[in-house]
Scaffold this active site. Sequence first.
Site, PDB file in Angstrom:
ATOM      1  CE  LYS A  55     -30.614 -53.108  11.845  1.00 32.89           C
ATOM      2  NZ  LYS A  55     -29.937 -54.280  12.444  1.00 32.89           N
ATOM      3  CE  LYS A 111     -38.682 -41.908  21.341  1.00 32.94           C
ATOM      4  NZ  LYS A 111     -38.775 -41.491  22.751  1.00 32.94           N
ATOM      5  N   GLY A 122     -37.100 -35.673  26.712  1.00 30.64           N
ATOM      6  CA  GLY A 122     -35.728 -35.282  26.994  1.00 30.64           C
ATOM      7  C   GLY A 122     -34.704 -36.398  26.932  1.00 30.64           C
ATOM      8  N   GLY A 123     -35.097 -37.598  26.525  1.00 30.98           N
ATOM      9  CA  GLY A 123     -34.135 -38.699  26.471  1.00 30.98           C
ATOM     10  C   GLY A 123     -33.048 -38.480  25.437  1.00 30.98           C
ATOM     11  CD  GLU A 173     -40.716 -27.536  24.520  1.00 29.69           C
ATOM     12  OE1 GLU A 173     -40.446 -26.395  24.936  1.00 29.69           O
ATOM     13  OE2 GLU A 173     -40.852 -28.536  25.270  1.00 29.69           O
ATOM     14  CG  ASN A 211     -41.732 -44.654  12.061  1.00 29.51           C
ATOM     15  OD1 ASN A 211     -41.426 -45.181  10.990  1.00 29.51           O
ATOM     16  ND2 ASN A 211     -41.109 -44.924  13.178  1.00 29.51           N
ATOM     17  CB  THR A 256     -42.826 -49.385  26.755  1.00 29.27           C
ATOM     18  OG1 THR A 256     -42.676 -47.984  27.021  1.00 29.27           O
ATOM     19  CG2 THR A 256     -43.247 -49.561  25.294  1.00 29.27           C
ATOM     20  CB  SER A 277     -35.690 -37.369  15.915  1.00 29.46           C
ATOM     21  OG  SER A 277     -36.892 -36.687  15.625  1.00 29.46           O
ATOM     22  CE  LYS A 293     -34.882 -34.327  -4.266  1.00 28.00           C
ATOM     23  NZ  LYS A 293     -35.953 -33.457  -4.792  1.00 28.00           N
ATOM     24  CG  ASP A 332     -20.335 -24.400  15.062  1.00 25.05           C
ATOM     25  OD1 ASP A 332     -21.570 -24.495  15.061  1.00 25.05           O
ATOM     26  OD2 ASP A 332     -19.713 -23.751  14.186  1.00 25.05           O
TER      27      ASP A 332
END
Lengths: 332, 332
Positions: A56, A61, A189-190, A212, A319, A83, A316, A280, A180
């Site tokens: 969602k 996040k 880093g959260g 990174e 958007n 925030t 991750s 996809k 593994d």
Amino acid sequence: MEMETRSEKYAADISTIREAQARIESFIHRTPVLSSEFLNSIAGRTLLFKCECFQKGGAFKFRGACNAIFSLDDHQAAKGVVTHSSGNHAAALSLAAKLRGIPAYIVIPKNAPKCKVENVMRYGGQVIWSEATMESREDTANQVLQETGAVLVHPYNDRRIISGQGTVALELLEQNQKIDTIIVPISGGGLISGVALAAKSMNPAIRVLAAEPRGANDAAQSKAAGRIITLPETNTVADGLRAFLGDLTWPIVRDFVDDIITVDDKQIIEAMRLCYEILKVAVEPSGAIGLAAVLSDGFRKNPAWKDCNNIGIILSGGNVDLGVLWDSFSKN
Amino acid sequence: MEMETRSEKYAADISTIREAQARIESFIHRTPVLSSEFLNSIAGRTLLFKCECFQKGGAFKFRGACNAIFSLDDHQAAKGVVTHSSGNHAAALSLAAKLRGIPAYIVIPKNAPKCKVENVMRYGGQVIWSEATMESREDTANQVLQETGAVLVHPYNDRRIISGQGTVALELLEQNQKIDTIIVPISGGGLISGVALAAKSMNPAIRVLAAEPRGANDAAQSKAAGRIITLPETNTVADGLRAFLGDLTWPIVRDFVDDIITVDDKQIIEAMRLCYEILKVAVEPSGAIGLAAVLSDGFRKNPAWKDCNNIGIILSGGNVDLGVLWDSFSKN
């Protein structure tokens, strides 16, 4: 006993992550794990993509935001949350606040990608514009805090956020027991802190690697220096990966992340193209960086990782403005 | 008893579909079902997206192809298979043939989208070029048949294909028991025939609706006329939906498909954009047409469908050239 030591030393641990899971599981999507034999053949390993772009709000996040929002007592919650995140955290916090029926005040710099601003509005967040500098963003957020009495929810340097993000790893390791290695985008880093704490606690042999961008490689520099390094400026297509480590995430990254793999923007964009064309899945640049990392020489030619055979990759977020995306593809 | 009657009258039935499922389930992906509260709010219903774009080969076609290939006896199989499909079926047949270790001869018209040709090659199909006309495609395929003794596997007018495609519905109805309606793209009718036979057999009250582009509305015309209608030409961005019903699919569409919803290209492209931006799923135009249909006035304002509350939408495929995609978005 080990866990007790950890919870004193680090901002979260497996028990706070399991608590987060119980708190948020009725609100979040249990995102699927996808795979592609073609991508396996390119990588020479089995890749298991945890699709948090389907979460969602379009990114992982929401897990942390949900955990933070539903951790508040009723008195705190009534005043709302604030925030100054630039994007996915803002949308996630807006959505979680909406679910609890409380206000979310979102400070957004004027240069934020259009789709991320639209996401905040779509989920009912109240947008408060600031200049693009971190100073302006923090000043504006502080002003809102004073006016409303709302609670600041930092996008990553917060134990509730770290615990919420760690639920990605709990799910992933339930969904596939052969994993593994887990490769995770790193910014503030959260996410990787939560993932590393959860994964290493469930199986200490699991490798947790960060991916990174070269143009925002503060975490790689921090690991090398043994202390938090920040950069005077960052330059990467992965707009979600420009933050620096915080004092809560740094000790976890320092102690539990096995290595940081640096990739350049061209590799990120090529990985993004593979996500669209082969998997996809519509990812944002930050979301594709884990795939870029496993395909990079820095990973493939490192003998330390030659036994990484079943690799969980966290996609991750998804958007992205399609116009910006297309410009990236055209230029590379 | 009813089932026996059906299997005489129609090319497939629930038992051939269940046999197909048992035959192919170790080869296929069990694709996830995604949902979005934002899309639900736009549609005013609960939408459940069955993501066949994540299927091997990037489309549902792999189900039927796999069922056809693994139905062959060893003697037949050794000589290979042929098809003159323009795209997803060709890739799917190539991949299924590769899994069985037999040759797949793929006749492809010279104007086929680049990514679909690449898919065929990636999966080991032997490309044989033809002119763009159906005559040239069929002639070329017949020539290959004579030279190799291979078996023709038609993309939809084939009982093995129809049975294989029907496994989408078995899975979907296992994954969500509340579904009262399924919306399926219609072209040659292989997918919707399998889905309708499976779904109506499992629950006769389920509505099965087809979504068809206005510029290739032969199925809508056929239903209205009560016989197969073909068109002198087709004109739609949904390149996967230009085929006409066959003599095996037509009776099933005639008797088991409750209605055909026609949408124009602009609606298809808008739905495709929503798939990318909201669901984060990379679909091809043909794949997005089910969403276009539920958002269309033709569906929303039809009192017959006002009680369709939990709608399964089959996102049938994701094979699209990103360049072509972007052109579509820019022009609409």
